[in-house]
Design an enzyme around this catalytic site. Structure first.
Site, PDB file in Angstrom:
ATOM      1  CG  ASP A  82      -0.258  -0.371   2.458  1.00  0.00           C
ATOM      2  OD1 ASP A  82       1.056  -0.375   2.558  1.00  0.00           O
ATOM      3  OD2 ASP A  82      -0.955  -0.698   3.509  1.00  0.00           O
ATOM      4  CG  ASP A 151      -9.076  -0.398  11.742  1.00  0.00           C
ATOM      5  OD1 ASP A 151      -8.375  -0.983  11.435  1.00  0.00           O
ATOM      6  OD2 ASP A 151      -9.271   0.918  11.284  1.00  0.00           O
ATOM      7  CG  HIS A 153      -6.105  -1.297   8.721  1.00  0.00           C
ATOM      8  ND1 HIS A 153      -6.237  -0.243   9.602  1.00  0.00           N
ATOM      9  CD2 HIS A 153      -4.805  -1.294   8.364  1.00  0.00           C
ATOM     10  CE1 HIS A 153      -5.035   0.475   9.817  1.00  0.00           C
ATOM     11  NE2 HIS A 153      -4.174  -0.269   9.137  1.00  0.00           N
ATOM     12  CD  GLU A 158      -8.620   2.152   7.882  1.00  0.00           C
ATOM     13  OE1 GLU A 158      -8.817   1.224   8.516  1.00  0.00           O
ATOM     14  OE2 GLU A 158      -8.010   3.254   8.118  1.00  0.00           O
TER      15      GLU A 158
HETATM   16  C1  GLP Z   1      -0.447   0.746   8.520  1.00  0.00           C
HETATM   17  C2  GLP Z   1      -0.103  -0.216   7.344  1.00  0.00           C
HETATM   18  C3  GLP Z   1      -0.421  -1.646   7.702  1.00  0.00           C
HETATM   19  C4  GLP Z   1      -0.145  -2.057   9.144  1.00  0.00           C
HETATM   20  C5  GLP Z   1      -0.510  -1.411  10.010  1.00  0.00           C
HETATM   21  C6  GLP Z   1      -0.058  -1.588  11.378  1.00  0.00           C
HETATM   22  O1  GLP Z   1      -1.848   1.032   8.375  1.00  0.00           O
HETATM   23  N1  GLP Z   1      -0.953   0.422   6.188  1.00  0.00           N
HETATM   24  O2  GLP Z   1      -0.135  -2.374   6.776  1.00  0.00           O
HETATM   25  O3  GLP Z   1      -0.260  -3.476   9.036  1.00  0.00           O
HETATM   26  O4  GLP Z   1      -0.012   0.234   9.749  1.00  0.00           O
HETATM   27  O5  GLP Z   1       1.033  -1.039  11.686  1.00  0.00           O
HETATM   28  P1  GLP Z   1       1.840  -1.620  12.859  1.00  0.00           P
HETATM   29  O6  GLP Z   1       2.518  -2.737  12.561  1.00  0.00           O
HETATM   30  O7  GLP Z   1       2.860  -0.254  13.069  1.00  0.00           O
HETATM   31  O8  GLP Z   1       0.919  -1.624  14.112  1.00  0.00           O
END
Ligand code: GLP
Length: 276
Positions: A82, A151, A153, A158
């Site tokens: 992404d 949440d 995702h 989302e």
């Molecule tokens: C962002 C990324 C996701 C990732 C999420 C959680 O939203 N787009 O791919 O899984 O963050 O991040 P973290 O691992 O820092 O909690």
């Protein structure tokens, strides 16, 4: 409690395999070894990589294996999950920059090995379509790493994203912008509202999905992902539709799983050759 167990079997394995590890480092090591094993069999494998803090121990462990000669990653290819819309590619927090720093450089790969969506394209829709096409032309993702949002995702899909969605533009929830503000000097105003993300349908096309979640803050999302219904309100629950999905969690992230003992038992008794 175990009355539901027959429903979670598919092809002799739970539809989502849950592996509970002691901590983030152990999770990183386990997943890096799976990636190394893939590269030993398929040196030009296409590795789908995720951003966020959670996957960093995976990248560190894989880079250590490359440095020690345990695996040759020189022909590996890397695909992005992404991207923020509107951040120039050279912005330090564009996911392209993050992945160059955290994945490509430590593995000794150059940008030719990398494919990702163009978050600065004037025609975002065309850029999304072009990225799905590029993934297919590259032969598809062999192993897709995923983190999970609080949440539920995955990527930036989302809650209530279509489970059949393709790569497209999405609007971030306020919660995700708050969560990600830490990468932007704690200033939510700097966090873009829009992103391009591989769709859930796109993600499900990867041959192996590996989600890592660590910390208590992810415990509810993990429980909804593997023990809840398949529902767009928890996008990660789409992993239940995939024939080879692995969820690696530390004790804290596993703390809300009702079937934790069952998951520990199945993993402890798994034949070594099976890997994850
Ligand atoms: C962002 C990324 C996701 C990732 C999420 C959680 O939203 N787009 O791919 O899984 O963050 O991040 P973290 O691992 O820092 O909690």
């Amino acid at each position: 409690m175990f009355g539901c167990v027959p429903f979670i079997f598919q092809n002799g394995r739970p539809s989502v395999e849950v592996v509970i590890v002691s901590d983030a480092k152990a999770g990183g090591e386990l997943i890096a070894e799976a990636m190394a094993e893939l590269l030993r069999h398929k040196p030009d494998a296409l590795l789908g990589v995720a951003t966020g803090s959670t996957p960093l121990p995976i990248y560190q462990a894989l880079a250590a294996k490359v440095d020690s000669g345990a695996v040759d990653a020189s022909r590996a290819r890397v695909a992005q999950l992404d991207e923020y819309v509107g951040l120039p590619a050279e912005h330090p927090e564009s996911y392209r920059s993050v992945l160059r720093r955290e994945v490509l450089e430590p593995l000794g790969l150059d940008v030719d090995a990398f494919i990702g969506p163009d978050g600065t394209a004037e025609d975002v829709r065309a850029a999304c379509e072009a990225y799905d096409k590029a993934l297919a032309e590259a032969g598809g993702v062999d192993l897709q790493l995923l983190g999970i949002g609080t949440d539920g995702h995955i990527g930036f899909n989302e809650p209530c994203s279509s489970l059949a969605s393709r790569t497209r533009i999405k609007t971030l929830t306020e919660q995700t912008r708050v969560d990600n503000a830490r990468f932007f000097e704690g200033d939510i105003e700097q966090v873009p509202h829009h992103v391009i993300t591989q769709g859930i349908g796109t993600i499900l096309e990867a041959r192996h999905l590996v989600l890592l979640a660590t910390g208590e803050g992810k415990a509810d999302a993990v429980a909804a992902t593997v023990e809840g219904p398949i529902a767009a309100v928890c996008p990660a629950s789409a992993l239940q539709l995939h024939p080879h999905a692995t969820v690696v969690v530390d004790e804290a992230a596993a703390s809300k799983l009702k079937l934790a003992d069952y998951f520990r038992h199945t993993y402890a008794n798994k034949p070594d050759w099976q890997g994850i």
